[in-house]
Design a protein around this motif. Structure first.
Motif, PDB file in Angstrom:
ATOM      1  N   PHE A 378       0.810  -1.217   0.000  1.00  0.00           N
ATOM      2  CA  PHE A 378       0.000   0.000   0.000  1.00  0.00           C
ATOM      3  C   PHE A 378       0.846   1.272   0.000  1.00  0.00           C
ATOM      4  N   LEU A 379       1.802   1.385   0.917  1.00  0.00           N
ATOM      5  CA  LEU A 379       2.481   2.659   1.105  1.00  0.00           C
ATOM      6  C   LEU A 379       3.545   2.911   0.045  1.00  0.00           C
ATOM      7  N   GLU A 380       4.272   1.885  -0.333  1.00  0.00           N
ATOM      8  CA  GLU A 380       5.355   2.047  -1.306  1.00  0.00           C
ATOM      9  C   GLU A 380       5.207   1.122  -2.499  1.00  0.00           C
ATOM     10  N   GLY A 381       4.022   0.590  -2.708  1.00  0.00           N
ATOM     11  CA  GLY A 381       3.820  -0.354  -3.791  1.00  0.00           C
ATOM     12  C   GLY A 381       2.570  -0.088  -4.597  1.00  0.00           C
ATOM     13  N   VAL A 382       2.200  -1.066  -5.416  1.00  0.00           N
ATOM     14  CA  VAL A 382       1.166  -0.848  -6.419  1.00  0.00           C
ATOM     15  C   VAL A 382      -0.251  -0.845  -5.853  1.00  0.00           C
ATOM     16  N   ALA A 383      -0.487  -1.482  -4.709  1.00  0.00           N
ATOM     17  CA  ALA A 383      -1.833  -1.436  -4.139  1.00  0.00           C
ATOM     18  C   ALA A 383      -2.237   0.004  -3.831  1.00  0.00           C
ATOM     19  N   GLY A 384      -1.293   0.769  -3.292  1.00  0.00           N
ATOM     20  CA  GLY A 384      -1.577   2.172  -3.021  1.00  0.00           C
ATOM     21  C   GLY A 384      -1.756   2.979  -4.282  1.00  0.00           C
ATOM     22  N   ILE A 385      -0.967   2.683  -5.306  1.00  0.00           N
ATOM     23  CA  ILE A 385      -1.119   3.383  -6.589  1.00  0.00           C
ATOM     24  C   ILE A 385      -2.498   3.105  -7.174  1.00  0.00           C
ATOM     25  N   ALA A 386      -2.921   1.849  -7.139  1.00  0.00           N
ATOM     26  CA  ALA A 386      -4.245   1.502  -7.661  1.00  0.00           C
ATOM     27  C   ALA A 386      -5.350   2.215  -6.891  1.00  0.00           C
ATOM     28  N   LEU A 387      -5.219   2.301  -5.579  1.00  0.00           N
ATOM     29  CA  LEU A 387      -6.228   3.010  -4.786  1.00  0.00           C
ATOM     30  C   LEU A 387      -6.269   4.492  -5.140  1.00  0.00           C
ATOM     31  N   ALA A 388      -5.096   5.095  -5.344  1.00  0.00           N
ATOM     32  CA  ALA A 388      -5.066   6.505  -5.736  1.00  0.00           C
ATOM     33  C   ALA A 388      -5.745   6.711  -7.083  1.00  0.00           C
ATOM     34  N   LEU A 389      -5.510   5.797  -8.022  1.00  0.00           N
ATOM     35  CA  LEU A 389      -6.147   5.915  -9.337  1.00  0.00           C
ATOM     36  C   LEU A 389      -7.658   5.717  -9.246  1.00  0.00           C
ATOM     37  N   LEU A 390      -8.099   4.752  -8.446  1.00  0.00           N
ATOM     38  CA  LEU A 390      -9.535   4.548  -8.275  1.00  0.00           C
ATOM     39  C   LEU A 390     -10.205   5.761  -7.641  1.00  0.00           C
ATOM     40  N   ARG A 391      -9.536   6.340  -6.651  1.00  0.00           N
ATOM     41  CA  ARG A 391     -10.106   7.514  -5.993  1.00  0.00           C
ATOM     42  C   ARG A 391     -10.206   8.685  -6.969  1.00  0.00           C
ATOM     43  N   TYR A 392      -9.193   8.831  -7.804  1.00  0.00           N
ATOM     44  CA  TYR A 392      -9.244   9.875  -8.830  1.00  0.00           C
ATOM     45  C   TYR A 392     -10.405   9.616  -9.788  1.00  0.00           C
ATOM     46  N   ALA A 393     -10.575   8.366 -10.212  1.00  0.00           N
ATOM     47  CA  ALA A 393     -11.608   8.039 -11.188  1.00  0.00           C
ATOM     48  C   ALA A 393     -13.013   8.192 -10.620  1.00  0.00           C
ATOM     49  N   ARG A 394     -13.176   7.854  -9.342  1.00  0.00           N
ATOM     50  CA  ARG A 394     -14.518   7.779  -8.755  1.00  0.00           C
ATOM     51  C   ARG A 394     -14.876   8.961  -7.863  1.00  0.00           C
ATOM     52  N   GLY A 395     -13.876   9.720  -7.431  1.00  0.00           N
ATOM     53  CA  GLY A 395     -14.124  10.698  -6.377  1.00  0.00           C
ATOM     54  C   GLY A 395     -14.060  10.016  -5.030  1.00  0.00           C
ATOM     55  N   SER A 396     -13.990  10.809  -3.962  1.00  0.00           N
ATOM     56  CA  SER A 396     -13.742  10.228  -2.641  1.00  0.00           C
ATOM     57  C   SER A 396     -14.983  10.167  -1.768  1.00  0.00           C
ATOM     58  N   THR A 397     -16.158  10.320  -2.345  1.00  0.00           N
ATOM     59  CA  THR A 397     -17.378  10.409  -1.540  1.00  0.00           C
ATOM     60  C   THR A 397     -17.576   9.196  -0.644  1.00  0.00           C
ATOM     61  N   ALA A 398     -17.342   8.016  -1.178  1.00  0.00           N
ATOM     62  CA  ALA A 398     -17.687   6.801  -0.429  1.00  0.00           C
ATOM     63  C   ALA A 398     -16.470   6.008   0.007  1.00  0.00           C
ATOM     64  N   THR A 399     -15.317   6.635   0.077  1.00  0.00           N
ATOM     65  CA  THR A 399     -14.119   5.886   0.432  1.00  0.00           C
ATOM     66  C   THR A 399     -13.527   6.403   1.730  1.00  0.00           C
ATOM     67  N   SER A 400     -12.962   5.499   2.527  1.00  0.00           N
ATOM     68  CA  SER A 400     -12.393   5.922   3.816  1.00  0.00           C
ATOM     69  C   SER A 400     -10.947   5.494   3.996  1.00  0.00           C
ATOM     70  N   TRP A 401     -10.373   4.770   3.028  1.00  0.00           N
ATOM     71  CA  TRP A 401      -8.990   4.325   3.214  1.00  0.00           C
ATOM     72  C   TRP A 401      -8.019   5.487   3.409  1.00  0.00           C
ATOM     73  N   PRO A 402      -8.224   6.692   2.810  1.00  0.00           N
ATOM     74  CA  PRO A 402      -7.214   7.749   2.989  1.00  0.00           C
ATOM     75  C   PRO A 402      -7.103   8.277   4.405  1.00  0.00           C
ATOM     76  N   THR A 403      -7.998   7.875   5.307  1.00  0.00           N
ATOM     77  CA  THR A 403      -7.840   8.351   6.680  1.00  0.00           C
ATOM     78  C   THR A 403      -6.534   7.863   7.287  1.00  0.00           C
ATOM     79  N   CYS A 404      -5.998   6.731   6.815  1.00  0.00           N
ATOM     80  CA  CYS A 404      -4.720   6.257   7.358  1.00  0.00           C
ATOM     81  C   CYS A 404      -3.548   7.093   6.854  1.00  0.00           C
ATOM     82  N   LEU A 405      -3.793   7.959   5.875  1.00  0.00           N
ATOM     83  CA  LEU A 405      -2.803   8.926   5.410  1.00  0.00           C
ATOM     84  C   LEU A 405      -3.116  10.322   5.927  1.00  0.00           C
ATOM     85  N   LEU A 406      -4.095  10.430   6.817  1.00  0.00           N
ATOM     86  CA  LEU A 406      -4.555  11.720   7.361  1.00  0.00           C
ATOM     87  C   LEU A 406      -5.150  12.595   6.272  1.00  0.00           C
ATOM     88  N   LEU A 407      -5.721  11.976   5.246  1.00  0.00           N
ATOM     89  CA  LEU A 407      -6.384  12.687   4.153  1.00  0.00           C
ATOM     90  C   LEU A 407      -7.868  12.432   4.242  1.00  0.00           C
TER      91      LEU A 407
END
Length: 407
Positions: A378-407
């Protein structure tokens, strides 16, 4: 697995690349065969972090839900062998399992046990910090309170879980912001009596969102109204950070560290990333500031993103110190009202998509060191990159994973 068809719409392509990555990560055993720096019960580079990706996809895909469960199951045996923090051990697996819940009763027994371990770890750190402050001793490292290793990170999970222990965490963090006296001078309570790097003067302040005092702001802002003194603590940190801005070559920026009492000034750290640098500080200031402070934060971010790409100091495509992290911070700022950054957001997404390497095992490579590595986490690999791309594509309305990044 095939290379995505080039598309004019970056959001469509972002979904395609993220889906490709998920296909590569679905089998826990196959991931371990290729991954480097592996720690099973880790958000950084382990099964727990990969479970976050499949938890995000599970609402639309039963297969993703099975993959999330497979990675959570694979992570569980490693809990007892890892240092407990939000990114390793019991807290990491608890955060992932909480994100993977899809209905009443999901992972209840597991979370009950893990939450007890998280609370126990938090109480240990709180007791040590309270003892230190009562004795008038300064911090000797940031890991007691920071996001990655300390109380801020544990507070994120405990706040998500509405745990009563989060009040004790917040009370301790508020107390930590009170000024202390060092060599007869009153300084902020987050001063660290140790050099930030070998060969530098003793004593420093750490400004990193991941490892320093900047990480306090998003947690304290999110928790407003829960314990006395939060507003005052927020203002202490916010005012101090705003006053430390530098007039750099490419506009307003922030250093990673400031040394003291030897007055060596800011420690150079040429990076504009999530973990350290202007992006993390700008995000925290935007959350915590009045309109004037918000303008400062957004203006600094615009200047940083307008600088030549080589001036950003990014080392790869990851969340921690790469393009995915910068994309996610920028999207958070846009969705918090910084619409002036929208064009920058889209440009960052294109850069991240252009870095996709379909011939590599996971789709992106970790290039921080001389030998490029395949990292799945997640932090230094592709799982995190995929999550960032999904969040960009979908918007962040229904996602909570970025709270672990304080976002």
């Amino acid at each position: 697995m095939t290379e995505p068809t080039p598309l004019t719409d970056p959001r469509t392509r972002a979904t395609e690349v993220a889906t490709d990555i998920a296909t590569r990560l679905a089998d826990p055993a196959a991931v371990v065969d290729h991954a480097r720096s592996w720690q099973p019960a880790s958000l950084g580079e382990g099964h727990a972090g990969i479970a976050l990706l499949f938890a995000e996809l599970a609402a639309d895909d039963p297969g993703a839900r099975r993959a999330a469960h497979a990675h959570i199951t694979a992570a569980a045996p490693g809990v007892s062998n890892q240092h407990p923090s939000l990114f390793t051990g019991a807290p990491a697996l608890a955060f992932a399992a909480d994100r993977a819940r899809r209905g009443p009763g999901d992972y209840d027994r597991l979370l009950t046990r893990l939450d007890e371990l998280v609370a126990d770890r938090a109480r240990t750190l709180i007791n040590a910090e309270n003892e230190r402050m009562a004795a008038g001793r300064p911090l000797t490292e940031t890991s007691s309170y920071d996001l990655i290793n300390g109380l801020v990170g544990l507070g994120v999970h405990l706040l998500n879980r509405d745990s009563p222990v989060v009040r004790d965490v917040l009370t301790c963090l508020v107390a930590m912001t009170e000024p202390v006296r060092v060599q007869g001078v009153e300084v902020p309570g987050w001063w660290v009596d140790a050099p930030p790097a070998p060969g530098l003067p003793t004593g420093h302040f750490n400004l990193g969102l991941a490892h320093g005092v900047t990480g306090l702001l998003p947690l304290l802002v999110r928790a407003r109204g829960t314990v006395p003194g939060l507003d005052e603590a927020i203002e202490r940190v916010r005012t101090w950070l705003a006053g430390l801005r530098l007039d750099g070559e490419h506009g307003t920026c922030w250093p990673s560290h400031v040394t003291w009492p030897d007055e060596a000034g800011p420690v150079p750290h040429e990076i504009n990333a999530w973990c350290y640098g202007t992006a993390g500080v700008a995000h925290a200031l935007q959350l915590s500031s009045d309109p004037a402070g918000t303008d400062l934060a957004v203006g600094a971010m615009r200047s940083a993103l307008a600088a030549p790409r080589e001036a950003w100091g990014l080392v790869d495509s990851s969340l921690c110190h790469g393009l995915a992290g910068l994309l996610t911070v920028t999207q958070t700022m846009v969705e918090n009202g910084a619409t002036a950054l929208q064009d920058d957001l889209d440009a960052l997404a294109v850069l991240l998509l252009d870095a996709f390497e379909p011939e590599s095992p996971f789709g992106y490579r970790y290039t921080y060191r001389a030998d490029p590595q395949d990292r799945a986490g997640f932090l230094e690999g592709v799982a995190g990159i995929a999550l960032a791309l999904l969040r960009y594509a979908r918007g962040s309305t229904a996602t909570s994973w970025p709270t672990c990044l304080l976002l």
